[in-house]
Scaffold this active site. Structure first.
Site, PDB file in Angstrom:
ATOM      1  N   ASN A  67       5.322 -30.939 -12.558  1.00  0.00           N
ATOM      2  CA  ASN A  67       6.241 -30.433 -13.574  1.00  0.00           C
ATOM      3  C   ASN A  67       6.799 -31.595 -14.383  1.00  0.00           C
ATOM      4  O   ASN A  67       7.462 -32.479 -13.827  1.00  0.00           O
ATOM      5  CB  ASN A  67       7.406 -29.689 -12.908  1.00  0.00           C
ATOM      6  CG  ASN A  67       8.287 -28.987 -13.918  1.00  0.00           C
ATOM      7  OD1 ASN A  67       7.949 -27.908 -14.403  1.00  0.00           O
ATOM      8  ND2 ASN A  67       9.405 -29.595 -14.257  1.00  0.00           N
ATOM      9  N   GLU A  68       6.494 -31.606 -15.663  1.00  0.00           N
ATOM     10  CA  GLU A  68       7.031 -32.643 -16.557  1.00  0.00           C
ATOM     11  C   GLU A  68       6.943 -34.024 -15.922  1.00  0.00           C
ATOM     12  O   GLU A  68       7.962 -34.589 -15.517  1.00  0.00           O
ATOM     13  CB  GLU A  68       8.485 -32.352 -16.921  1.00  0.00           C
ATOM     14  CG  GLU A  68       8.688 -31.131 -17.758  1.00  0.00           C
ATOM     15  CD  GLU A  68      10.136 -31.007 -18.259  1.00  0.00           C
ATOM     16  OE1 GLU A  68      10.994 -31.746 -17.766  1.00  0.00           O
ATOM     17  OE2 GLU A  68      10.375 -30.181 -19.143  1.00  0.00           O
TER      18      GLU A  68
ATOM     19  N   GLU B 139       7.963 -23.541 -21.126  1.00  0.00           N
ATOM     20  CA  GLU B 139       9.376 -23.265 -20.846  1.00  0.00           C
ATOM     21  C   GLU B 139      10.129 -23.263 -22.170  1.00  0.00           C
ATOM     22  O   GLU B 139       9.838 -24.082 -23.047  1.00  0.00           O
ATOM     23  CB  GLU B 139      10.004 -24.356 -19.970  1.00  0.00           C
ATOM     24  CG  GLU B 139       9.439 -24.461 -18.578  1.00  0.00           C
ATOM     25  CD  GLU B 139      10.117 -25.568 -17.766  1.00  0.00           C
ATOM     26  OE1 GLU B 139      11.130 -26.115 -18.203  1.00  0.00           O
ATOM     27  OE2 GLU B 139       9.590 -25.878 -16.687  1.00  0.00           O
TER      28      GLU B 139
ATOM     29  N   ARG C 167      14.822 -34.238  -7.642  1.00  0.00           N
ATOM     30  CA  ARG C 167      13.371 -34.059  -7.715  1.00  0.00           C
ATOM     31  C   ARG C 167      12.774 -35.323  -8.333  1.00  0.00           C
ATOM     32  O   ARG C 167      13.500 -36.243  -8.679  1.00  0.00           O
ATOM     33  CB  ARG C 167      13.028 -32.812  -8.529  1.00  0.00           C
ATOM     34  CG  ARG C 167      13.626 -32.823  -9.920  1.00  0.00           C
ATOM     35  CD  ARG C 167      13.284 -31.557 -10.700  1.00  0.00           C
ATOM     36  NE  ARG C 167      14.041 -31.516 -11.937  1.00  0.00           N
ATOM     37  CZ  ARG C 167      14.022 -30.527 -12.810  1.00  0.00           C
ATOM     38  NH1 ARG C 167      13.281 -29.465 -12.581  1.00  0.00           N
ATOM     39  NH2 ARG C 167      14.733 -30.574 -13.910  1.00  0.00           N
TER      40      ARG C 167
ATOM     41  N   HIS D 206      22.653 -22.814 -16.139  1.00  0.00           N
ATOM     42  CA  HIS D 206      21.584 -22.656 -17.141  1.00  0.00           C
ATOM     43  C   HIS D 206      21.418 -21.192 -17.528  1.00  0.00           C
ATOM     44  O   HIS D 206      21.600 -20.291 -16.712  1.00  0.00           O
ATOM     45  CB  HIS D 206      20.271 -23.189 -16.553  1.00  0.00           C
ATOM     46  CG  HIS D 206      19.269 -23.573 -17.592  1.00  0.00           C
ATOM     47  ND1 HIS D 206      18.537 -22.633 -18.293  1.00  0.00           N
ATOM     48  CD2 HIS D 206      18.883 -24.784 -18.062  1.00  0.00           C
ATOM     49  CE1 HIS D 206      17.732 -23.278 -19.142  1.00  0.00           C
ATOM     50  NE2 HIS D 206      17.923 -24.584 -19.022  1.00  0.00           N
TER      51      HIS D 206
ATOM     52  N   GLN E 128      23.042 -24.268 -11.972  1.00  0.00           N
ATOM     53  CA  GLN E 128      23.704 -22.955 -11.888  1.00  0.00           C
ATOM     54  C   GLN E 128      24.142 -22.407 -13.241  1.00  0.00           C
ATOM     55  O   GLN E 128      24.218 -21.206 -13.432  1.00  0.00           O
ATOM     56  CB  GLN E 128      24.928 -23.060 -10.969  1.00  0.00           C
ATOM     57  CG  GLN E 128      24.567 -23.269  -9.512  1.00  0.00           C
ATOM     58  CD  GLN E 128      25.763 -23.711  -8.700  1.00  0.00           C
ATOM     59  OE1 GLN E 128      26.413 -24.688  -9.052  1.00  0.00           O
ATOM     60  NE2 GLN E 128      26.050 -23.008  -7.626  1.00  0.00           N
TER      61      GLN E 128
HETATM   62  C1  GAL Z   1      12.999 -28.549 -17.723  1.00  0.00           C
HETATM   63  C2  GAL Z   1      12.434 -28.469 -16.309  1.00  0.00           C
HETATM   64  C3  GAL Z   1      12.887 -27.200 -15.599  1.00  0.00           C
HETATM   65  C4  GAL Z   1      14.363 -27.012 -15.775  1.00  0.00           C
HETATM   66  C5  GAL Z   1      14.707 -27.002 -17.250  1.00  0.00           C
HETATM   67  C6  GAL Z   1      16.169 -26.774 -17.544  1.00  0.00           C
HETATM   68  O1  GAL Z   1      12.907 -29.823 -18.246  1.00  0.00           O
HETATM   69  O2  GAL Z   1      11.028 -28.475 -16.360  1.00  0.00           O
HETATM   70  O3  GAL Z   1      12.544 -27.290 -14.235  1.00  0.00           O
HETATM   71  O4  GAL Z   1      15.039 -28.039 -15.112  1.00  0.00           O
HETATM   72  O5  GAL Z   1      14.360 -28.260 -17.792  1.00  0.00           O
HETATM   73  O6  GAL Z   1      16.407 -26.816 -18.939  1.00  0.00           O
END
Ligand code: GAL
Length: 712
Positions: free
Chosen positions: A198-199, A350, A160, A401, A399
């Protein structure tokens, strides 16, 4: 899961929403878009009681990816969420190939369906524009949308963030997809806000970006003479005769160029964001907020977050521990920093459901630690805590996470803790409504100063986050509430303002800080302060530049330390490490508080800390990184001479208190970070809401325990 659990938030309001939803669903999308065009454009404010009236002010949420699963599964996901009192899903931020499967052919039916099903389960939606993950048809057909890395190589598809943030074509695609989404969902009452991309992450080094940078410099300096002078390009034959000679460089270049590149990057991201804000705001209900989530564990400095947060309604960030366990000071400070971006409450967009997949050791937080972390966020001003993610994709890079349901779609052990958080948030939302943290101490945080120091560390052990925390920890212990803000905000409400490493002090900033002191404030400067001007050039007045005169002293020399150096004086004895500055006093009323002991000869017996009364206030300069015990003594002195008082009162070791206040209400959140129970005496009886229900004057908090206290 108990589906009949009392539902606290949706009562009368739900009836209103159902009627509105029904009307919206009956209206064709085009008619909705026309209605949307007639809406006034204004800024949504989630803290505003009128925004949206039926959405709880304390939300538990998850990142949900319906595009990864068959539609037949969605209802079960949402049922499980509702049973855990999860009332927000963030959807869509990586779904571009599903939203626009072919160029200019949009498919939003599935998203409409997912949003409607969420509404049925009393779950509101934040829609992500999918611009972090451009589809393969685009990157294949139009390679000019691709990012070029520092080595001149274009990124490839399959990951991404592979886009160039300046690419005009990519911007057009982003605007178009945001606009389509806003036309369709801009008046969907179950969509409460938008997340742009996103970020934001990587800048690009393509030819077009380089030209943009050169044009940006031209607009700033107007003449090459001016640029050459401010960057001192006489050095190493760097003088430029043409704008197109200037390189795009972010590591080894001239410090003036490096700083301007960072400013350029910040403005490009803000423009990138503004493009989409315009597309969204043209069609969206002003009550829908717009944010973007900040990554980098809150400390990221790829760009100026104050600049990028400025057009947003709301700051939000992604709060991950990674390896190890919750560090209440570090995490608390990052919450405070994010709250400072817009100087109002924020969202945790998040956070980790137990563990991540990207740390060296991706260990899980312990039982009850996830809950403690959620409540700490709320204590520091979060209005939403949202977990990443609901369920792992069966394939894809993440996978391993942590998630809330397993690959089979049934709850993992953490689900019950998440449900407990949901129940508590639901009960506490009315008590916390409109409350905000208020502090008497501000720590000044400047991206420009951080960059300037990091470009030329001089001592590889100089860790600016650590230096900030060195101040934050004891001040937070003593005052129990600290703001972290940009140096240029109004400061008069603070009794004490601490700048741990304000390396760049421009003339304007110097005047602003001087006025603060003259009006009665106490400014404490840490090492490396006031060394540079706004162009990252050395200030010829020596440190702290424009504040040397009010200080009645200056830095004679700085030293990167190989070994610790003894320091002693009014705050007791201890040591300095990593960095020490030899200070001098130049007026008789400047007072030396601490001196170095025997060291390299130059420092021996010389001032390490000096202070002076300025107008109704005071300035103090601390020239070294002091050990924790000395910092605790220093903080004790600072709060005493500044008249700062704790917001709560004495607490046992390991217990944190957070205060949130509204006009007539004060709520305290007590957090036991220790792994054993502790007894806490309250300064006076208060209404306990979680472990006990009733008025108490003392309370026993279990290990990792949380209590919410209402102070009448
Ligand atoms: C963040 C991201 C998410 C996911 C997450 C995993 O930085 O915005 O899409 O990848 O990390 O920890």
């Amino acid at each position: 899961m108990n589906k009949s659990r009392p539902f606290v938030f949706w009562n009368v309001a739900i009836a209103r929403r159902v009627v509105f939803l029904a009307i919206c669903w009956i209206m064709p999308a085009q008619a909705l878009a026309q209605t949307a065009n007639r809406q006034p454009v204004s800024t949504a404010n989630p803290s505003d009681p009128s925004y949206p009236p039926d959405v709880p002010t304390l939300l538990l949420g998850v990142a949900w990816y319906p595009e990864q699963w068959p539609e037949s599964r969605w209802e079960e996901d949402l049922r499980l969420m509702e049973a855990a009192q999860i009332h927000m899903v963030r959807v869509g931020e990586f779904a571009w190939s599903r939203i626009e499967p072919e160029e200019a052919k949009y498919d939003l039916e599935w998203l409409e369906q997912a949003i409607a099903l969420a509404a049925k389960h009393h779950i509101v939606v934040v829609l992500g524009t999918p611009t972090d993950a451009p589809p393969a048809w685009m990157t294949q057909k139009y390679p000019d949308v691709l990012r070029v890395n520092e080595n001149g190589r274009p990124d490839e598809h399959g990951n991404r963030r592979q886009f160039s943030y300046t690419s005009p074509r990519f911007r057009r695609f982003c605007r178009a997809v945001a606009e389509q989404m806003a036309m369709r969902f801009g008046h969907n009452p179950n969509v409460i806000g938008w997340q742009i991309g996103n970020e934001f992450s990587f800048d690009s080094y393509d030819i077009y970006t380089r030209q943009q940078f050169q044009q940006w410099l031209k607009a700033k300096y107007r003449t090459l003479d001016s640029l050459n002078q401010h960057w001192t390009t006489a050095y190493w034959s760097q003088a430029y005769d043409n704008w197109d000679e200037i390189p795009l460089e972010d590591t080894r270049g001239n410090p003036g160029l490096l700083l301007d590149h960072k400013r350029f990057v910040s403005e490009v991201w803000r423009d990138f964001e503004n493009d989409q804000i315009t597309a969204l705001r043209t069609h969206a209900d002003p009550r829908q907020f717009i944010t973007t989530n900040i990554g980098g564990l809150g400390w990221s400095d790829r760009w100026e977050h104050y600049t990028v947060a400025q057009p947003l309604d709301l700051a939000s960030w992604d709060d991950y521990v990674g390896q190890g366990h919750l560090d209440p000071y570090k995490d608390g400070a990052m919450h405070d920093l994010i709250r400072g971006l817009k100087r109002k409450n924020f969202w945790v967009m998040e956070t980790q459901p137990g563990f991540v997949n990207w740390a060296a050791v991706s260990n899980s937080l312990d039982q009850d630690e996830v809950r403690l972390m959620a409540w700490e966020a709320v204590g520091h001003g979060a209005e939403t805590v949202s977990y990443w993610q609901w369920r792992s994709a069966l394939n894809g890079q993440e996978q391993y996470h942590g998630a809330i349901v397993g690959p089979d779609g049934t709850p993992v052990p953490l689900y019950s803790e998440i449900r407990q958080i949901g129940q508590e948030f639901a009960r506490m939302a009315p008590k916390l409504r409109d409350t905000v943290p208020i502090s008497e101490i501000a720590i000044l945080h400047s991206y420009e100063s951080r960059w300037a120091i990091d470009f030329q560390l001089h001592n590889q052990h100089y860790d600016q986050q650590q230096v900030l925390l060195d101040y934050y920890r004891p001040l937070r212990d003593l005052a129990q509430s600290v703001d972290i803000v940009s140096p240029d905000v109004p400061l008069n409400s603070y009794k004490l303002v601490v700048a741990p490493d304000l390396n760049l002090i421009s003339g304007d900033l110097g005047r602003h800080l001087l006025e603060y002191m003259k009006n009665g404030g106490h400014l404490v400067l840490g090492p490396r302060s006031g060394m540079k001007d706004a162009y990252n050039a050395l200030d010829s007045r020596r440190q702290p530049g424009p504040l040397a005169e009010p200080l009645g002293g200056r830095v004679e020399q700085f030293y990167a330390l190989e070994n610790d150096v003894p320091v002693s004086g009014q705050w007791g004895g201890g040591k300095a490490s990593v960095w020490a500055e030899l200070l001098s006093t130049r007026t008789s009323d400047a007072q030396v508080l601490m001196r170095y002991g025997a060291s390299n000869g130059w420092l021996d017996g010389q001032p390490a800390v000096i202070t002076r009364v300025v107008g109704k206030g005071r300035i103090t300069y601390i020239g070294a990184i002091l050990d924790p015990a000395l910092m605790a003594a220093a903080a004790g002195w600072m709060v005493k001479v500044s008249g700062v008082r704790p917001v709560f009162g004495p607490l046992p070791e390991g217990v944190e208190v957070c205060r949130r206040v509204a006009n007539q209400r004060t709520v305290f959140i007590l957090l036991n970070h220790a792994r054993q129970p502790v007894q806490v005496s309250l300064p006076h009886p208060m209404q306990a809401e979680i472990t006990t229900n009733g008025e108490v004057s003392a309370i026993t908090l279990p290990a990792f325990g949380v209590e919410v206290l209402e102070d009448h």
